[in-house]
Design a protein around this motif. Structure first.
Motif, PDB file in Angstrom:
ATOM      1  N   LEU A  33       0.879  -1.173   0.000  1.00  0.00           N
ATOM      2  CA  LEU A  33       0.000   0.000   0.000  1.00  0.00           C
ATOM      3  C   LEU A  33       0.912   1.216   0.000  1.00  0.00           C
ATOM      4  O   LEU A  33       1.757   1.352   0.890  1.00  0.00           O
ATOM      5  CB  LEU A  33      -0.894   0.016   1.240  1.00  0.00           C
ATOM      6  CG  LEU A  33      -1.832  -1.168   1.437  1.00  0.00           C
ATOM      7  CD1 LEU A  33      -2.609  -1.016   2.744  1.00  0.00           C
ATOM      8  CD2 LEU A  33      -2.786  -1.309   0.276  1.00  0.00           C
ATOM      9  N   VAL A  34       0.733   2.078  -0.985  1.00  0.00           N
ATOM     10  CA  VAL A  34       1.611   3.236  -1.120  1.00  0.00           C
ATOM     11  C   VAL A  34       0.786   4.506  -1.099  1.00  0.00           C
ATOM     12  O   VAL A  34      -0.088   4.700  -1.949  1.00  0.00           O
ATOM     13  CB  VAL A  34       2.435   3.157  -2.421  1.00  0.00           C
ATOM     14  CG1 VAL A  34       3.338   4.385  -2.542  1.00  0.00           C
ATOM     15  CG2 VAL A  34       3.273   1.880  -2.446  1.00  0.00           C
ATOM     16  N   CYS A  87      -3.941   6.403  -1.931  1.00  0.00           N
ATOM     17  CA  CYS A  87      -3.290   5.156  -1.536  1.00  0.00           C
ATOM     18  C   CYS A  87      -3.626   4.104  -2.574  1.00  0.00           C
ATOM     19  O   CYS A  87      -4.796   3.819  -2.824  1.00  0.00           O
ATOM     20  CB  CYS A  87      -3.778   4.715  -0.164  1.00  0.00           C
ATOM     21  SG  CYS A  87      -3.185   3.076   0.325  1.00  0.00           S
ATOM     22  N   THR A  88      -2.589   3.536  -3.161  1.00  0.00           N
ATOM     23  CA  THR A  88      -2.773   2.516  -4.182  1.00  0.00           C
ATOM     24  C   THR A  88      -2.244   1.182  -3.691  1.00  0.00           C
ATOM     25  O   THR A  88      -1.134   1.099  -3.167  1.00  0.00           O
ATOM     26  CB  THR A  88      -2.066   2.907  -5.481  1.00  0.00           C
ATOM     27  OG1 THR A  88      -2.647   4.116  -5.979  1.00  0.00           O
ATOM     28  CG2 THR A  88      -2.220   1.819  -6.536  1.00  0.00           C
ATOM     29  N   ALA A  89      -3.070   0.166  -3.865  1.00  0.00           N
ATOM     30  CA  ALA A  89      -2.700  -1.189  -3.478  1.00  0.00           C
ATOM     31  C   ALA A  89      -2.125  -1.930  -4.677  1.00  0.00           C
ATOM     32  O   ALA A  89      -2.642  -1.825  -5.792  1.00  0.00           O
ATOM     33  CB  ALA A  89      -3.912  -1.939  -2.944  1.00  0.00           C
ATOM     34  N   LYS A  96     -10.858  -0.060  -8.241  1.00  0.00           N
ATOM     35  CA  LYS A  96     -10.959  -0.655  -6.894  1.00  0.00           C
ATOM     36  C   LYS A  96      -9.601  -0.952  -6.275  1.00  0.00           C
ATOM     37  O   LYS A  96      -9.497  -1.779  -5.362  1.00  0.00           O
ATOM     38  CB  LYS A  96     -11.794  -1.950  -6.934  1.00  0.00           C
ATOM     39  CG  LYS A  96     -13.162  -1.815  -7.572  1.00  0.00           C
ATOM     40  CD  LYS A  96     -14.071  -0.892  -6.803  1.00  0.00           C
ATOM     41  CE  LYS A  96     -15.523  -0.985  -7.274  1.00  0.00           C
ATOM     42  NZ  LYS A  96     -15.724  -0.455  -8.620  1.00  0.00           N
ATOM     43  N   ASP A  97      -8.544  -0.256  -6.747  1.00  0.00           N
ATOM     44  CA  ASP A  97      -7.236  -0.484  -6.137  1.00  0.00           C
ATOM     45  C   ASP A  97      -6.667   0.772  -5.488  1.00  0.00           C
ATOM     46  O   ASP A  97      -5.563   0.743  -4.939  1.00  0.00           O
ATOM     47  CB  ASP A  97      -6.244  -1.023  -7.184  1.00  0.00           C
ATOM     48  CG  ASP A  97      -5.995  -0.048  -8.328  1.00  0.00           C
ATOM     49  OD1 ASP A  97      -5.117  -0.328  -9.154  1.00  0.00           O
ATOM     50  OD2 ASP A  97      -6.692   0.988  -8.399  1.00  0.00           O
ATOM     51  N   HIS A 109      -3.091  -5.016   6.425  1.00  0.00           N
ATOM     52  CA  HIS A 109      -1.991  -4.477   5.633  1.00  0.00           C
ATOM     53  C   HIS A 109      -1.960  -2.963   5.818  1.00  0.00           C
ATOM     54  O   HIS A 109      -3.019  -2.326   5.878  1.00  0.00           O
ATOM     55  CB  HIS A 109      -2.169  -4.820   4.144  1.00  0.00           C
ATOM     56  CG  HIS A 109      -2.199  -6.287   3.869  1.00  0.00           C
ATOM     57  ND1 HIS A 109      -1.059  -7.052   3.753  1.00  0.00           N
ATOM     58  CD2 HIS A 109      -3.247  -7.143   3.712  1.00  0.00           C
ATOM     59  CE1 HIS A 109      -1.402  -8.311   3.521  1.00  0.00           C
ATOM     60  NE2 HIS A 109      -2.716  -8.392   3.488  1.00  0.00           N
ATOM     61  N   TRP A 110      -0.747  -2.438   5.882  1.00  0.00           N
ATOM     62  CA  TRP A 110      -0.572  -1.019   6.155  1.00  0.00           C
ATOM     63  C   TRP A 110       0.445  -0.402   5.212  1.00  0.00           C
ATOM     64  O   TRP A 110       1.434  -1.040   4.830  1.00  0.00           O
ATOM     65  CB  TRP A 110      -0.075  -0.824   7.598  1.00  0.00           C
ATOM     66  CG  TRP A 110      -1.097  -1.154   8.619  1.00  0.00           C
ATOM     67  CD1 TRP A 110      -1.411  -2.398   9.098  1.00  0.00           C
ATOM     68  CD2 TRP A 110      -1.971  -0.242   9.281  1.00  0.00           C
ATOM     69  NE1 TRP A 110      -2.422  -2.309  10.015  1.00  0.00           N
ATOM     70  CE2 TRP A 110      -2.782  -0.999  10.158  1.00  0.00           C
ATOM     71  CE3 TRP A 110      -2.147   1.138   9.233  1.00  0.00           C
ATOM     72  CZ2 TRP A 110      -3.762  -0.408  10.978  1.00  0.00           C
ATOM     73  CZ3 TRP A 110      -3.109   1.719  10.038  1.00  0.00           C
ATOM     74  CH2 TRP A 110      -3.903   0.954  10.906  1.00  0.00           C
ATOM     75  N   GLY A 111       0.198   0.857   4.874  1.00  0.00           N
ATOM     76  CA  GLY A 111       1.199   1.627   4.159  1.00  0.00           C
ATOM     77  C   GLY A 111       2.167   2.261   5.144  1.00  0.00           C
ATOM     78  O   GLY A 111       2.011   2.124   6.367  1.00  0.00           O
ATOM     79  N   GLN A 112       3.154   2.954   4.607  1.00  0.00           N
ATOM     80  CA  GLN A 112       4.188   3.533   5.460  1.00  0.00           C
ATOM     81  C   GLN A 112       3.775   4.866   6.070  1.00  0.00           C
ATOM     82  O   GLN A 112       4.387   5.300   7.053  1.00  0.00           O
ATOM     83  CB  GLN A 112       5.478   3.713   4.649  1.00  0.00           C
ATOM     84  CG  GLN A 112       6.147   2.395   4.308  1.00  0.00           C
ATOM     85  CD  GLN A 112       7.515   2.605   3.696  1.00  0.00           C
ATOM     86  OE1 GLN A 112       7.752   3.562   2.965  1.00  0.00           O
ATOM     87  NE2 GLN A 112       8.435   1.690   3.977  1.00  0.00           N
TER      88      GLN A 112
END
Length: 120
Positions: A4-5, A22-24, A74-75, A109-112
């Motif tokens: 995830l960014v 945020c893009t997965a 949807k991402d 799940h997590w982004g930074q």
């Protein structure tokens, strides 16, 4: 590999606006959300959206000022933040979960994270 960014954070004046993205990658998720953590404080739920239905959930502290939305693919999830206040200053993190929840431990799940600073 699942990632995830986030992007879109920055410095803004009180009353201003920012849009976070945020893009997965690696897979898509049923629910994506945004949390925030200010220095010395616990992580706080901000908003979440069901990626198929569009059902959204907001924290009371951001309701009416923030809008969460998702892309047609949807991402990607967005957080439009308006009427920003100094107390909105925090690191904002994107997260993904199997169902809509306010609880951080439901998100797998997590982004930074991306810094949002609201200056007065």
């Amino acid at each position: 590999q699942v990632q995830l960014v986030e992007s879109g954070g920055g410095l803004v004046q009180v009353g201003g606006s920012l849009r976070l993205s945020c893009t997965a990658s690696g897979r898509t998720f049923s629910v994506m959300g945004w949390f925030r953590q200010a220095p010395g404080k616990e992580r706080e739920f901000a908003a979440a959206v069901h990626m198929s239905s569009g059902l959204a959930l907001y924290a009371d502290s951001v309701k009416g000022r923030f809008t969460i939305s998702r892309s047609n693919t949807k991402d990607t999830v967005y957080l439009q933040m308006n009427s920003l206040k100094p107390e909105d200053t925090a690191v904002y993190s994107c997260a993904a979960a199997p169902y809509v929840s306010r609880a951080p431990n439901e998100y797998l799940h997590w982004g930074q994270g991306t810094q949002v600073t609201v200056s007065s």
